[in-house]
Design a protein around this motif. Sequence first.
Motif, PDB file in Angstrom:
ATOM      1  N   ASP A 141      33.874  40.098  40.972  1.00 24.21           N
ATOM      2  CA  ASP A 141      34.168  41.442  40.466  1.00 24.21           C
ATOM      3  C   ASP A 141      33.275  41.826  39.288  1.00 24.21           C
ATOM      4  O   ASP A 141      32.897  42.983  39.130  1.00 24.21           O
ATOM      5  CB  ASP A 141      35.632  41.541  40.054  1.00 24.21           C
ATOM      6  CG  ASP A 141      36.538  41.511  41.278  1.00 24.21           C
ATOM      7  OD1 ASP A 141      36.079  41.980  42.344  1.00 24.21           O
ATOM      8  OD2 ASP A 141      37.669  40.999  41.182  1.00 24.21           O
ATOM      9  N   ILE A 146      31.822  44.565  48.635  1.00 22.47           N
ATOM     10  CA  ILE A 146      32.798  43.596  48.150  1.00 22.47           C
ATOM     11  C   ILE A 146      33.867  43.369  49.210  1.00 22.47           C
ATOM     12  O   ILE A 146      34.296  44.310  49.880  1.00 22.47           O
ATOM     13  CB  ILE A 146      33.485  44.119  46.854  1.00 22.47           C
ATOM     14  CG1 ILE A 146      32.409  44.549  45.851  1.00 22.47           C
ATOM     15  CG2 ILE A 146      34.374  43.057  46.238  1.00 22.47           C
ATOM     16  CD1 ILE A 146      32.888  45.624  44.926  1.00 22.47           C
ATOM     17  N   GLY A 147      34.234  42.129  49.341  1.00 25.28           N
ATOM     18  CA  GLY A 147      35.298  41.823  50.284  1.00 25.28           C
ATOM     19  C   GLY A 147      35.544  40.340  50.303  1.00 25.28           C
ATOM     20  O   GLY A 147      34.706  39.553  49.836  1.00 25.28           O
ATOM     21  N   HIS A 180      31.810  38.562  46.106  1.00 28.28           N
ATOM     22  CA  HIS A 180      33.237  38.727  45.854  1.00 28.28           C
ATOM     23  C   HIS A 180      33.509  38.534  44.365  1.00 28.28           C
ATOM     24  O   HIS A 180      34.608  38.342  43.939  1.00 28.28           O
ATOM     25  CB  HIS A 180      34.088  37.795  46.728  1.00 28.28           C
ATOM     26  CG  HIS A 180      33.754  36.345  46.588  1.00 28.28           C
ATOM     27  ND1 HIS A 180      33.175  35.639  47.616  1.00 28.28           N
ATOM     28  CD2 HIS A 180      33.899  35.494  45.552  1.00 28.28           C
ATOM     29  CE1 HIS A 180      32.983  34.386  47.207  1.00 28.28           C
ATOM     30  NE2 HIS A 180      33.408  34.291  45.958  1.00 28.28           N
ATOM     31  N   ARG A 191      30.544  50.658  44.377  1.00 29.72           N
ATOM     32  CA  ARG A 191      31.168  49.506  45.026  1.00 29.72           C
ATOM     33  C   ARG A 191      31.778  49.937  46.350  1.00 29.72           C
ATOM     34  O   ARG A 191      32.512  50.922  46.414  1.00 29.72           O
ATOM     35  CB  ARG A 191      32.261  48.919  44.112  1.00 29.72           C
ATOM     36  CG  ARG A 191      31.710  48.098  42.963  1.00 29.72           C
ATOM     37  CD  ARG A 191      32.688  47.975  41.824  1.00 29.72           C
ATOM     38  NE  ARG A 191      32.968  49.284  41.189  1.00 29.72           N
ATOM     39  CZ  ARG A 191      32.124  49.886  40.330  1.00 29.72           C
ATOM     40  NH1 ARG A 191      30.994  49.334  39.981  1.00 29.72           N
ATOM     41  NH2 ARG A 191      32.438  51.064  39.811  1.00 29.72           N
ATOM     42  N   ARG A 237      37.575  45.562  54.086  1.00 30.42           N
ATOM     43  CA  ARG A 237      38.683  44.664  54.430  1.00 30.42           C
ATOM     44  C   ARG A 237      38.923  44.772  55.925  1.00 30.42           C
ATOM     45  O   ARG A 237      39.048  45.874  56.450  1.00 30.42           O
ATOM     46  CB  ARG A 237      39.946  45.029  53.667  1.00 30.42           C
ATOM     47  CG  ARG A 237      41.069  44.005  53.890  1.00 30.42           C
ATOM     48  CD  ARG A 237      42.386  44.463  53.340  1.00 30.42           C
ATOM     49  NE  ARG A 237      42.346  44.599  51.888  1.00 30.42           N
ATOM     50  CZ  ARG A 237      43.148  45.421  51.206  1.00 30.42           C
ATOM     51  NH1 ARG A 237      44.016  46.187  51.843  1.00 30.42           N
ATOM     52  NH2 ARG A 237      43.085  45.504  49.893  1.00 30.42           N
ATOM     53  N   TYR A 280      34.180  48.605  49.216  1.00 28.84           N
ATOM     54  CA  TYR A 280      35.132  47.540  49.529  1.00 28.84           C
ATOM     55  C   TYR A 280      35.346  47.461  51.037  1.00 28.84           C
ATOM     56  O   TYR A 280      35.562  48.476  51.691  1.00 28.84           O
ATOM     57  CB  TYR A 280      36.474  47.786  48.833  1.00 28.84           C
ATOM     58  CG  TYR A 280      36.386  47.594  47.342  1.00 28.84           C
ATOM     59  CD1 TYR A 280      36.641  46.342  46.780  1.00 28.84           C
ATOM     60  CD2 TYR A 280      36.056  48.658  46.496  1.00 28.84           C
ATOM     61  CE1 TYR A 280      36.554  46.162  45.400  1.00 28.84           C
ATOM     62  CE2 TYR A 280      35.957  48.482  45.129  1.00 28.84           C
ATOM     63  CZ  TYR A 280      36.210  47.234  44.582  1.00 28.84           C
ATOM     64  OH  TYR A 280      36.108  47.048  43.229  1.00 28.84           O
ATOM     65  N   LYS A 335      31.905  41.575  55.374  1.00 29.17           N
ATOM     66  CA  LYS A 335      30.841  42.035  54.474  1.00 29.17           C
ATOM     67  C   LYS A 335      29.480  41.411  54.790  1.00 29.17           C
ATOM     68  O   LYS A 335      28.451  42.089  54.703  1.00 29.17           O
ATOM     69  CB  LYS A 335      31.226  41.788  53.001  1.00 29.17           C
ATOM     70  CG  LYS A 335      31.395  40.331  52.605  1.00 29.17           C
ATOM     71  CD  LYS A 335      31.798  40.235  51.156  1.00 29.17           C
ATOM     72  CE  LYS A 335      31.671  38.853  50.556  1.00 29.17           C
ATOM     73  NZ  LYS A 335      32.343  37.779  51.275  1.00 29.17           N
TER      74      LYS A 335
END
Lengths: 232, 435
Positions: free
Chosen positions: A206, A41-42, A204, A215, A219, A217, A48
């Motif tokens: 949720d 996720i990002g 992306h 998950r 960034r 993440y 990602k």
Amino acid sequence: MTTPIIRVKDVHKSYGKGPNRFDALKGVTFDINEGESVAIIGKSGSGKSTLMHVLALLDAPTSGTVELEGIDTSTLKGKKLNRARNKTFGFVFQQFFLTANISVLENVMLPMKIAGVRRSERKARAHAALEQLEMDDKASNKAVNLSGGQKQRSVIARALVNNPRIIFADEPTGNLDTATGGNVEDILFALNRDKGITLIVVTHDDELAARCDRRIYIRDGLLVNDTTEVAA
Amino acid sequence: MNVLDLIGTAASNTFRSKTRTVLTILAIFVGAFTLTITNGLGTGINRYIDDTVTAIGAEDVMTVSVSQDANAGFADSSGPAEYDPDAIASDGFNRPGSTVVALTPDDLEALASIDGVLDVEATKSISPDWIQAGDGPQYLTSVGGLVDGQTVQLAAGAAPSADSDAFELNVPISYVESLGFADADAAVGQTLTIAITDAERTQHLVDATIVGVAEESIAATGAGGLVVNDALTDELYTTQNIGISLDEQERYAQASIRFDAAATDADVTALKERLTDAGYTGTTVADQLGTFKTIIDAIVLVLNAFAIIALLAASFGIVNTLFMSVQERTREIGLMKAMGMGGGKIFGLFSLEAVIIGFLGSAIGVGIGMLVGTGISSVLAGALLADLPGLTLIAFDPLSVTVIILVVMAIAFLAGTLPAARAAKADPVESLRYE
């Protein structure tokens, strides 16, 4: 402890050189075990997609290693690499990537055609995969004439047809309405649950991420949160 | 992906964008069509020359005469040439009034003993005064015989029989009307009177049967005159030589020698050298028509060059088409690569597509070229080229037609390598991102 199906060690990936250099991944390390469902996720630009391409061996990391079942993938070259991709991975893309003017069946058979499977077996297996996704009645339709949900189910059939160990799904529901998207998610998770296929979803969204076992993440090219590590 | 799948996929991809493919095929078609026609022209004309060659003389026959000093008979720096009692006036072969050194029976024996010479036959030169059919007007003509292996291109009847004791001859088709016959068929079986004067100035009349009518051709047997059989030749020759002593009689301007029909060009050249060493000059039919063929070949080569230029232009069309195709299918290429298709196979896929376009263009071009060429030559044969019977202006042989198709396919393949290499090199990630 069993070998993880994918082990990522301190992976860096940068594009360009000198002042234009852009670091998409700045040292990412994690393992994915067989049978897991993992969401990466990002935000867009977080790295990602680059991570997924590196995991799927479409792109080589600038530094660091990616191990597939304990084998350093930088040692895989040419035919071996192609074979590993063909046999191990299935791809589901947001934009489907179906060839518009040929039949659904032909589209689904493509990975087997590349693998060099005989035509009769190709057909049988493609029909079986389409049946599994309740798409067999559309087998002879042209891909261009399908609805979004039908397209994505065809893509899943194509991803499944070579009995992959891992399915990469890049925003699989991004182009679908909520109901259809939910349906497609159900199918993907059912495959993960029933057949033990490792599912790696890049998203992306949720809600979709929440359905995964785990998950990750991302960034700014760094892993900021891994739910399993938090739980551990 | 196995080869059959590769070909099948390439074939179906070819027609993914029909209009574009069809236009490219049309461009190739124009080139292949032109190449077929020009090539056919060369084949047709050369085949006609070959046919003519067999009419003029068998492949294994050489005409031999005594070599002479080019300055014979003229004063030069080394003084006048010595008188040669064997020199005889020859007509038909050289300038009027010039002489050739005659072949004597000794020469014939010498020729027969030269290595590689199978058979020697003196050419008996016959000069009739006139010919006449029935009570019609009298005409001048020349007389020639057939050597083994020579053929006559016939408009009617048969060639004079070599074995027959009867006096038989063929007349050229242009004589038919003058001699007073309705047509070629009517002339067959009629009697022709030949007048010939001997050494004692007495005129003799010999009657012979017209057994056939020969087509006019650019190099007809008997130099466009009568073609007679051996029996008639002997009769006329004997008649002409009445009053000449026997050893004076046997003087010939030329002789025909036969050599091994399987002789190669090198063998023939070697034989000619042996003849030259022995003091004779040998000329084959191929020598006589060689220059002619060289000119035709050169013209056809130039025409072919134009066709190849057309093909090159068309091959840029292929490059363009395939570049567009690669561009359009960028994501598909990316996907195939992601699924583990190697760069080599991708290259094969696109270059095969080029080869298929080349094949279709050339096959259609060659097919229609052959139809049109055959049509044109049959129309021309009845009109413009009616004076050259037996000439098929545009002819085709399977080998050169196959070569044309293969050459076009090779050009198409070369044109396809550029876009195919670009597709093969494409980075899957970039390709999948391509919008």
